[in-house]
Design a protein around this motif. Structure first.
Motif, mmCIF file in Angstrom:
data_model
loop_
_atom_site.group_PDB
_atom_site.id
_atom_site.type_symbol
_atom_site.label_atom_id
_atom_site.label_comp_id
_atom_site.label_asym_id
_atom_site.label_seq_id
_atom_site.Cartn_x
_atom_site.Cartn_y
_atom_site.Cartn_z
ATOM 1 N N VAL A 43 0.840 -1.200 0.000
ATOM 2 C CA VAL A 43 0.000 0.000 0.000
ATOM 3 C C VAL A 43 0.877 1.253 0.000
ATOM 4 O O VAL A 43 0.653 2.192 -0.771
ATOM 5 N N LEU A 44 1.894 1.274 0.862
ATOM 6 C CA LEU A 44 2.775 2.439 0.950
ATOM 7 C C LEU A 44 3.541 2.655 -0.351
ATOM 8 O O LEU A 44 3.631 3.782 -0.849
ATOM 9 N N ASP A 45 4.092 1.578 -0.902
ATOM 10 C CA ASP A 45 4.864 1.705 -2.139
ATOM 11 C C ASP A 45 3.983 2.191 -3.283
ATOM 12 O O ASP A 45 4.414 3.004 -4.109
ATOM 13 N N SER A 46 2.758 1.690 -3.343
ATOM 14 C CA SER A 46 1.830 2.099 -4.399
ATOM 15 C C SER A 46 1.501 3.581 -4.294
ATOM 16 O O SER A 46 1.443 4.294 -5.300
ATOM 17 N N ALA A 47 1.290 4.072 -3.065
ATOM 18 C CA ALA A 47 0.998 5.491 -2.858
ATOM 19 C C ALA A 47 2.193 6.363 -3.235
ATOM 20 O O ALA A 47 2.029 7.444 -3.808
ATOM 21 N N CYS A 48 3.390 5.895 -2.934
ATOM 22 C CA CYS A 48 4.599 6.653 -3.290
ATOM 23 C C CYS A 48 4.755 6.749 -4.809
ATOM 24 O O CYS A 48 5.134 7.797 -5.338
ATOM 25 N N ARG A 49 4.462 5.659 -5.502
ATOM 26 C CA ARG A 49 4.554 5.691 -6.964
ATOM 27 C C ARG A 49 3.513 6.640 -7.555
ATOM 28 O O ARG A 49 3.786 7.363 -8.515
ATOM 29 N N LEU A 50 2.311 6.632 -6.996
ATOM 30 C CA LEU A 50 1.242 7.491 -7.504
ATOM 31 C C LEU A 50 1.568 8.967 -7.323
ATOM 32 O O LEU A 50 1.345 9.782 -8.227
ATOM 33 N N THR A 51 2.081 9.326 -6.157
ATOM 34 C CA THR A 51 2.302 10.735 -5.817
ATOM 35 C C THR A 51 3.695 11.231 -6.155
ATOM 36 O O THR A 51 3.917 12.448 -6.213
ATOM 37 N N ARG A 52 4.645 10.294 -6.302
ATOM 38 C CA ARG A 52 6.060 10.639 -6.479
ATOM 39 C C ARG A 52 6.574 11.381 -5.251
ATOM 40 O O ARG A 52 7.451 12.250 -5.336
#
Length: 235
Positions: A43-52
């Protein structure tokens, strides 16, 4: 629950043909061995990729998110489409935390804005609080929280300026309208008989609280007894 006038119930919810087809495809892929588990770090990694973005600040949300993810993965018995929906929602709530933190870093004066005396509507679910809240919002001297604001409190860094460097109109309103249309026409058509959604209309604080991962409203995502038990212990 009694059957609603349109014949839908929450014990056996209506699913569109598109949802049924996606679930069928997902089950076939699972039989072929393709399955991506729901994980806290995912979940955290996915959010980081989405927001940069990657600055989470305080990590007090880690425990509730970990408990929630484990309960959803082990107890909810999610359909393939349900799994995609849950992953997308958790990513969005985590991304909101990154966007808000970045916005406050760039606009620290936002925390110094004076707030007029608020009016709170408090009550148990299904007791008319939504009707009362919407009634009070008809007062033009009041400024209610709008659904599009609750859905994403801060703009994304990428969404603030146009390609030519000029200021863009707030695209979060368009995004909220698309979300409402998807829910009402495809995802959960029966929701309209229980809780009407309007992208530009007033919305309650429940949507904001989902960004903390501490909310009983997560039971709407699936059967999560472990998470709800953890939540009750927090008292």
């Amino acid at each position: 629950m009694q059957a609603s006038p349109n014949g839908w119930t929450f014990e056996k919810p209506y699913r569109t043909w598109g949802a049924a087809a996606l679930n069928l495809l997902g089950r076939q892929l699972r039989r072929c061995g393709w399955k991506r588990p729901l994980t806290f770090q995912g979940v955290l990694d996915s959010a980081c990729r989405l927001t940069r973005l990657s600055d989470w600040g305080e990590e007090h949300f880690h425990e509730p998110l970990q408990v929630l993810v484990q309960s959803l993965e082990e107890e909810a018995e999610l359909t393939p489409l349900g799994r995609l929906f849950v992953k997308g929602n958790l990513r969005h709530f985590a991304a909101n935390r990154l966007w808000v933190r970045q916005y406050l870093k760039e606009h620290p004066q936002a925390q110094e804005e004076p707030l007029p005396r608020p009016v709170f509507v408090v009550g148990l679910p299904r007791t008319g609080t939504t009707l009362l809240y919407n009634l009070l919002c008809q007062d033009v001297s009041r400024r209610p929280l709008r659904f599009w604001e609750a859905l994403q409190p801060a703009p994304s860094v990428r969404g603030q300026r146009s390609a030519g460097g000029g200021r863009k109109s707030d695209w979060r309103r368009t995004k909220a309208r698309l979300v409402v249309q998807a829910i009402q026409r495809w995802g959960a058509p029966q929701l309209r008989s229980v809780h009407a959604l309007d992208a530009d209309g007033p919305e309650e604080c429940t949507t904001l609280m989902l960004n903390t991962f501490v909310s009983p409203a997560f039971f709407l995502l699936g059967r999560i007894p472990s998470y709800l038990a953890w939540l009750r212990q927090r008292g």
